[in-house]
Design an enzyme around this catalytic site. Sequence first.
Site, short mmCIF file in Angstrom:
data_model
loop_
_atom_site.label_atom_id
_atom_site.label_comp_id
_atom_site.label_asym_id
_atom_site.label_seq_id
_atom_site.Cartn_x
_atom_site.Cartn_y
_atom_site.Cartn_z
N GLY A 381 0.85 -1.19 0.00
CA GLY A 381 0.00 0.00 0.00
C GLY A 381 0.88 1.23 0.00
O GLY A 381 2.09 1.13 0.24
N SER A 383 2.70 4.76 0.94
CA SER A 383 3.36 5.19 2.17
C SER A 383 2.35 5.93 3.07
O SER A 383 1.57 6.74 2.58
CB SER A 383 4.50 6.13 1.78
OG SER A 383 5.15 6.53 2.92
N GLY A 384 2.36 5.56 4.33
CA GLY A 384 1.45 6.22 5.28
C GLY A 384 0.08 5.59 5.32
O GLY A 384 -0.83 6.10 6.00
N GLY A 386 -0.73 2.79 6.66
CA GLY A 386 -0.99 2.15 7.95
C GLY A 386 -0.43 0.74 8.08
O GLY A 386 -0.79 0.02 9.03
N LYS A 387 0.49 0.35 7.19
CA LYS A 387 1.01 -1.03 7.21
C LYS A 387 1.79 -1.31 8.50
O LYS A 387 1.55 -2.30 9.20
CB LYS A 387 1.92 -1.27 5.98
CG LYS A 387 1.22 -0.99 4.67
CD LYS A 387 2.12 -1.21 3.47
CE LYS A 387 3.28 -0.23 3.34
NZ LYS A 387 2.88 1.16 3.04
N THR A 388 2.75 -0.40 8.82
CA THR A 388 3.55 -0.61 10.03
C THR A 388 2.67 -0.56 11.27
O THR A 388 2.85 -1.32 12.22
CB THR A 388 4.65 0.48 10.13
OG1 THR A 388 5.37 0.47 8.90
CG2 THR A 388 5.60 0.22 11.27
N GLU A 511 9.27 -4.16 5.52
CA GLU A 511 10.12 -3.63 4.44
C GLU A 511 11.49 -4.27 4.45
O GLU A 511 12.48 -3.64 4.12
CB GLU A 511 10.29 -2.12 4.56
CG GLU A 511 8.98 -1.39 4.51
CD GLU A 511 9.18 0.09 4.28
OE1 GLU A 511 10.28 0.49 3.88
OE2 GLU A 511 8.23 0.84 4.50
N1 LIG Z 1 4.29 7.10 16.36
C1 LIG Z 1 3.41 7.77 15.63
N2 LIG Z 1 2.75 8.81 16.15
C2 LIG Z 1 1.84 9.50 15.43
N3 LIG Z 1 1.53 9.20 14.14
C3 LIG Z 1 2.17 8.18 13.56
C4 LIG Z 1 3.13 7.41 14.28
N4 LIG Z 1 3.60 6.44 13.44
C5 LIG Z 1 2.94 6.60 12.28
N5 LIG Z 1 2.08 7.63 12.34
C6 LIG Z 1 1.16 8.09 11.29
O1 LIG Z 1 0.28 7.01 10.99
C7 LIG Z 1 0.07 6.89 9.60
C8 LIG Z 1 0.42 5.46 9.15
O2 LIG Z 1 1.80 5.26 9.34
P1 LIG Z 1 2.49 3.87 9.07
O3 LIG Z 1 3.93 4.00 9.45
O4 LIG Z 1 1.70 2.79 9.69
O5 LIG Z 1 2.35 3.77 7.50
P2 LIG Z 1 3.06 2.78 6.49
O6 LIG Z 1 2.01 2.34 5.55
O7 LIG Z 1 3.82 1.72 7.21
O8 LIG Z 1 4.05 3.78 5.77
P3 LIG Z 1 5.46 3.48 5.10
O9 LIG Z 1 5.22 2.56 3.97
O10 LIG Z 1 5.88 4.85 4.64
O11 LIG Z 1 6.33 2.93 6.17
C9 LIG Z 1 0.89 7.97 8.94
O12 LIG Z 1 0.04 9.06 8.68
C10 LIG Z 1 1.90 8.36 10.00
O13 LIG Z 1 2.23 9.72 9.89
#
Ligand SMILES: Nc1ncnc2c1ncn2[C@@H]1O[C@H](COP(=O)(O)OP(=O)(O)OP(=O)(O)O)[C@@H](O)[C@H]1O
Length: 588
Positions: A381, A383-384, A386-388, A511
């Site tokens: 998905g 970036s951002g 919500g995967k992590t 990742e």
């Molecule tokens: N510790 C945190 N505190 C506040 N907001 C956060 C935190 N970690 C992530 N976010 C926000 O939550 C949303 C999802 O982040 P997440 O890291 O889960 O996305 P992702 O899909 O893993 O992104 P990526 O592929 O870039 O790693 C993003 O808008 C991010 O800014």
Amino acid sequence: MATNAATSVKQRPKRKYGTKDLLRLITTNASPKKGLFILGILLSFVATICSLGITLMLKEFIDAFNHGTSGQLLLRLSGVIVVQLFSSVASSFLLSYTGVDAVSKLRSTLWEHIVDLPIPYFDHNRTGELSSRVVNDTSTIFELISSQFSNAINGVISIVGSLVLMLMLNFRLTIIILIVVPLMAVIIVPMGQVLARISKAIQKETANLNSAAVQMISQNRLVKAMVAEKSLKQQGTAQVNRIKGFSVRQIKLISFLNPILNIMLLGAIFIIIVYGGVLVQTKALTIGSLVAFLMYAVQMISPLSSVTGLVTAVQQTVGATERIDDILDSPTEDKRLNGQPLETIDTIDFDHVDFGYEVDKPVLKDIDLQINRGERIALIGESGSGKTTLVSLLESYYEPTSGTLDVNGQSMASYTVPSIRNQIGYVSQEVDLMPGTMRDNLLLGATKPVSDERLTALLGQVGLADWLTELSAGLDTDVGERGLNVSGGQRQRLAIVRALVREPSLLILDEATASLDNQNQERVTQLLATLPADLTTITIVHRLNQIEAYPRILFMEDGQITGDGDHATLIATHARYRDFYRLQYQHG
Ligand SMILES: Nc1ncnc2c1ncn2[C@@H]1O[C@H](COP(=O)(O)OP(=O)(O)OP(=O)(O)O)[C@@H](O)[C@H]1O
């Protein structure tokens, strides 16, 4: 499910800190050896009384000069000097020891507390600032316990004792001293207050420098890549100069204060000598009494700054207490140790799960997801999306805001946190190696013994066998020393081995393939195929050139899972996935 973990790190309500809080912190968290401390203070008391007594004996000694020296007096004098020497050495050792012991306990308590703080706490606090609290703020408390406090107590004894003895020696001369001392206090007290403010500012700016230095060092690569050296040097110089500004003001004040005090002391001595000389001539005072009087005047005036300095020291330490308390008052992670142990992960069930790091800012929305044992899942998905965050809920770093997350048909919250994490092998985006040997790194947190043969076999499985033989001491090689020589791809493969060593039932690779070249990436994909069939894997995939290898792909968009199926199904049915894949494949 239970409350959102993010809410547990709300800012503490601000309140005024005082001496009581300092005492509470010292007694509960530094638990100083009270017996030794009291003994140290008592011995220090004895030493000060002896000093006052020595002066009195010197008076007798001088006055006895004309009538021939008394051997007995000399003997008494030597005895008191020996006692004074012994008690001051012993008290200095005991008080310093109490300080060292107390600050060590406080540092260990802080260290252990920080290790146990929940992930949301670290989301909200800067690393350098936290490390400064462990190192600098605890030193301030050490200074107070080991020297400032006893200096001030002795100072009070010395001042009161000298005053009483001076009154006994000569009332009028004492009155002169009593006029000079308050004059000195008028200068010392306000200057001491200004000095306290300056030294508080120095403390704060030094903590900022510490924090900035940690970031500058850890982000050095980024800085070079962005050619940002110039602005970072300017930032550093500005920070250093801020400390310099305050330090120069401090030096100016101290340089000014000390000579003024000395002049006043000399003035007092001059008056005592002139007026005392007259009294000696008129036989109203003996020479011995005059000498003793002079010595008492010095013994009374010298400790004035350490007594008034105690107020400053306590103020500073109260500031340090507030910062240390801020950490110690933050609740540690609830590991739910009364829960049941999670022996294995067979099924995972997200049911209408919502989650947000902050209130009213949902990051995961209405997640419905079932995962069965042995599934090989790719999570993709933008970036951002919500995967992590999704896998962070599985690690129990955070808890859902609403909805339920079940494992093996029971709420995740019913299991102990360590048992959940022991069942999960987690390879994060940024793989850090810990100080220590290669073996220490691979066995980090391992609960069962693992043979070198098994480690070597796993390293071979991820393609690091040749690299291992090149290392000077094999598994005993110190990774800290070679830390920089371990490439990003090697780090991630080491992290995969570190995860597999625990024999988890779920492997999460966040990742993990992002910084691998094609050949390495292929090797990792092959490795996933060779893993035990009952090991569930969730891989957050960014480069889609190996995506067909995954039987199940979850596609995330803006906190929701909008696609769930194999590659062919998603290509056929999911327009966003199709676009995503084509775009990635063209560039990938
Ligand atoms: N510790 C945190 N505190 C506040 N907001 C956060 C935190 N970690 C992530 N976010 C926000 O939550 C949303 C999802 O982040 P997440 O890291 O889960 O996305 P992702 O899909 O893993 O992104 P990526 O592929 O870039 O790693 C993003 O808008 C991010 O800014």
